[in-house]
Design a protein around this motif. Structure first.
Motif, short mmCIF file in Angstrom:
data_model
loop_
_atom_site.label_atom_id
_atom_site.label_comp_id
_atom_site.label_asym_id
_atom_site.label_seq_id
_atom_site.Cartn_x
_atom_site.Cartn_y
_atom_site.Cartn_z
N UNK A 90 14.56 -0.54 -5.94
CA UNK A 90 13.50 -0.93 -5.02
C UNK A 90 14.15 -1.43 -3.74
N UNK A 91 13.82 -0.79 -2.63
CA UNK A 91 14.37 -1.17 -1.32
C UNK A 91 13.30 -1.93 -0.54
N UNK A 92 13.71 -3.05 0.11
CA UNK A 92 12.75 -3.81 0.92
C UNK A 92 13.35 -4.11 2.28
N UNK A 93 12.57 -3.90 3.33
CA UNK A 93 12.92 -4.22 4.73
C UNK A 93 14.30 -3.69 5.12
N UNK A 118 5.89 2.62 0.34
CA UNK A 118 4.74 1.72 0.52
C UNK A 118 4.99 0.80 1.70
N UNK A 119 3.97 0.02 2.05
CA UNK A 119 4.10 -0.86 3.21
C UNK A 119 5.08 -2.01 2.95
N UNK A 120 5.34 -2.32 1.65
CA UNK A 120 6.24 -3.45 1.34
C UNK A 120 7.53 -3.03 0.64
N UNK A 131 0.86 -1.19 0.00
CA UNK A 131 0.00 0.00 0.00
C UNK A 131 0.89 1.23 0.00
N UNK A 132 0.64 2.10 -0.94
CA UNK A 132 1.49 3.28 -1.10
C UNK A 132 0.92 4.43 -0.27
N UNK A 133 1.77 5.05 0.57
CA UNK A 133 1.23 6.09 1.45
C UNK A 133 1.93 7.45 1.33
N UNK A 134 3.12 7.48 0.70
CA UNK A 134 3.81 8.77 0.58
C UNK A 134 4.66 8.82 -0.68
N UNK A 135 4.77 10.03 -1.25
CA UNK A 135 5.65 10.23 -2.40
C UNK A 135 6.34 11.59 -2.25
N UNK A 136 7.63 11.62 -2.63
CA UNK A 136 8.37 12.89 -2.60
C UNK A 136 8.98 13.14 -3.96
N UNK A 137 8.66 14.28 -4.54
CA UNK A 137 9.23 14.66 -5.83
C UNK A 137 10.15 15.86 -5.62
N UNK A 138 11.30 15.82 -6.29
CA UNK A 138 12.24 16.96 -6.22
C UNK A 138 12.59 17.38 -7.64
#
Ligand SMILES: NC(=O)c1ccc[n+]([C@@H]2O[C@H](COP(=O)([O-])OP(=O)(O)OC[C@H]3O[C@@H](n4cnc5c(N)ncnc54)[C@H](O)[C@@H]3O)[C@@H](O)[C@H]2O)c1
Length: 379
Positions: free
Chosen positions: A273-276, A249-251, A148-155
């Protein structure tokens, strides 16, 4: 297989037409530029030399009388988009209009209804939606790779201290950097995270001795999904530039970073893609050995024009249309309104604020000047 070619006209033969489209029409299998118009005859003539188009005109009205032209690309300053798009629609020709769609939401609404009334197609040229690296990120988000995607940052940072009010971008009646360049990352936020329901923003003017609107801004968006996204944008970095997007996201956390900027490059973005906080997967796309092949396959402006011509040929509604153009105009205007009044702005915004008044106030109250020691980089 031979394909029908859509006969295109273009109005506005300036920087965008020249550098981003001009040399690439020859690779467009399903379209042909037949005519170009610019209020400045020299620019129209230079464009004919560059593209080999058959005819040139010095006004849109004459271009529209050209019976061979079926669709018109609009690459004039945004302050004239509304009037021109209405004229094109009334002449029964399809419209491919550059971003920002317009300056106000009222104009965007008029443009959409003129195209609808005259039953012509309207595509807004957000080319990142046709760029392979951006498309890959969209796919990863949609497939649920981030949970689940909850935040995005654009620069979006550039070094443009040389800017001046001679360029339409930096003078009234329009908005400045947030409207002009900010339209791109704001569209990406909405494309990836869904509709926006609330906007807060701060726009600033540092080069008050050189330009008339804004050169630095920050926008916070609340999406209908409940997610949040932010855009930080400046013309005044002493680095060469930076364009990056990070999605949480949550995952998984997805990072997309451009070597400088996506606008002028065939290089893919670095995508990770980074996980945990322990696993990193490099998803950067590879490119062909030949820059020519890569250009024919991946040049985002060519891909979006191909897509548009396909819509005309197959009588399909474009996927990036007036609704998307208007949504970004709305976010930009809501951010300016938020900055002017010090409030959070709930969407929809039926009316745009008086941004000319806002920029005059901003300029008067600016604490900064840039002076004569200018710098800048084309990324
Ligand atoms: N998608 C992108 O990456 C991208 C990049 C560049 C520009 N653009 C967009 O393209 C549009 C044009 O930008 P630009 O940088 O090429 O501007 P520009 O100022 O370089 O060129 C605009 C041209 O339009 C002509 N013009 C102005 N008013 C006219 C009128 N009423 N009738 C006919 N010609 C007229 C001018 O003479 C000029 O040649 C803008 O909407 C801009 O945001 C998009």
């Amino acid at each position: 297989m031979s394909m029908r070619k859509v006969k295109l006209g273009i109005v506005g033969c300036g920087w965008g037409s020249r550098d981003l489209y001009g040399s690439f029409f020859r690779y467009l299998e399903n379209g042909e530029l037949v005519a170009a118009a610019d209020a400045d005859e020299k620019s129209a003539r230079a464009y004919q030399e560059q593209t080999g188009c058959k005819r040139i005109y010095t006004d849109l009205g004459s271009l529209l009388k050209d019976k061979e032209v079926e669709a018109v690309m609009v690459l004039t300053p945004p302050s004239v988009h509304c009037k021109q798009v209405e004229q094109i629609a009334e002449a029964g020709k399809h419209v491919y209009c550059e971003k920002p769609m317009a300056i106000t939401v009222e104009e965007a609404d008029e443009m959409t209804s003129a195209c609808r009334k005259n039953k012509v197609k309207l595509q807004i040229a957000f080319m990142k939606r046709f760029n392979p690296s951006f498309l890959l990120c969209k796919k990863l988000i949609e497939e649920g790779r981030l949970g689940d995607v909850f935040e995005m940052r654009a620069i979006w940072d550039n070094a443009r201290a040389y800017a001046s009010a001679e360029n339409y971008r930096h003078r009234l009646p329009g908005g400045g950097y947030l409207q002009e360049d900010g339209s791109h990352p704001l569209d990406v936020c909405r494309w990836w995270m869904g509709e926006v329901k609330e906007v807060s923003g701060n726009a600033m003017l540092v080069m008050s001795d050189r330009i008339e609107n804004d050169d630095v801004a920050c926008v916070i968006m609340k999406h209908k999904s409940g997610a949040m996204s932010t855009l930080h944008i400046t013309m005044l970095t002493h680095r060469r530039g930076l364009e990056s997007y990070e999605v949480f996201g949550t995952k998984g956390t997805l990072l997309m970073e451009w070597p400088y900027h996506s606008t002028h490059t065939l290089e893919p973005a670095i995508i990770k893609l980074y996980e945990k906080s322990s696993k990193v997967t490099d998803l950067t796309l590879s490119t062909s050995w030949s820059p020519q092949k890569e250009m024919e396959k991946s040049w985002q402006y060519l891909n979006e024009l191909r897509y548009f011509c396909g819509c005309v040929i197959n009588n399909r509604e474009p996927s990036v249309t007036g609704k998307d153009g208007r949504a970004v105009v709305e976010i930009v205007n809501a951010a300016y309104l938020s900055s002017q009044k010090g409030i959070k702005v709930k969407l929809p915004l039926e009316k745009s604020p008086d941004i000319t008044k806002f920029f005059k106030e901003l300029r008067k109250s600016s604490k900064w000047k840039i002076g004569k020691d200018l710098w800048g980089s084309r990324y």
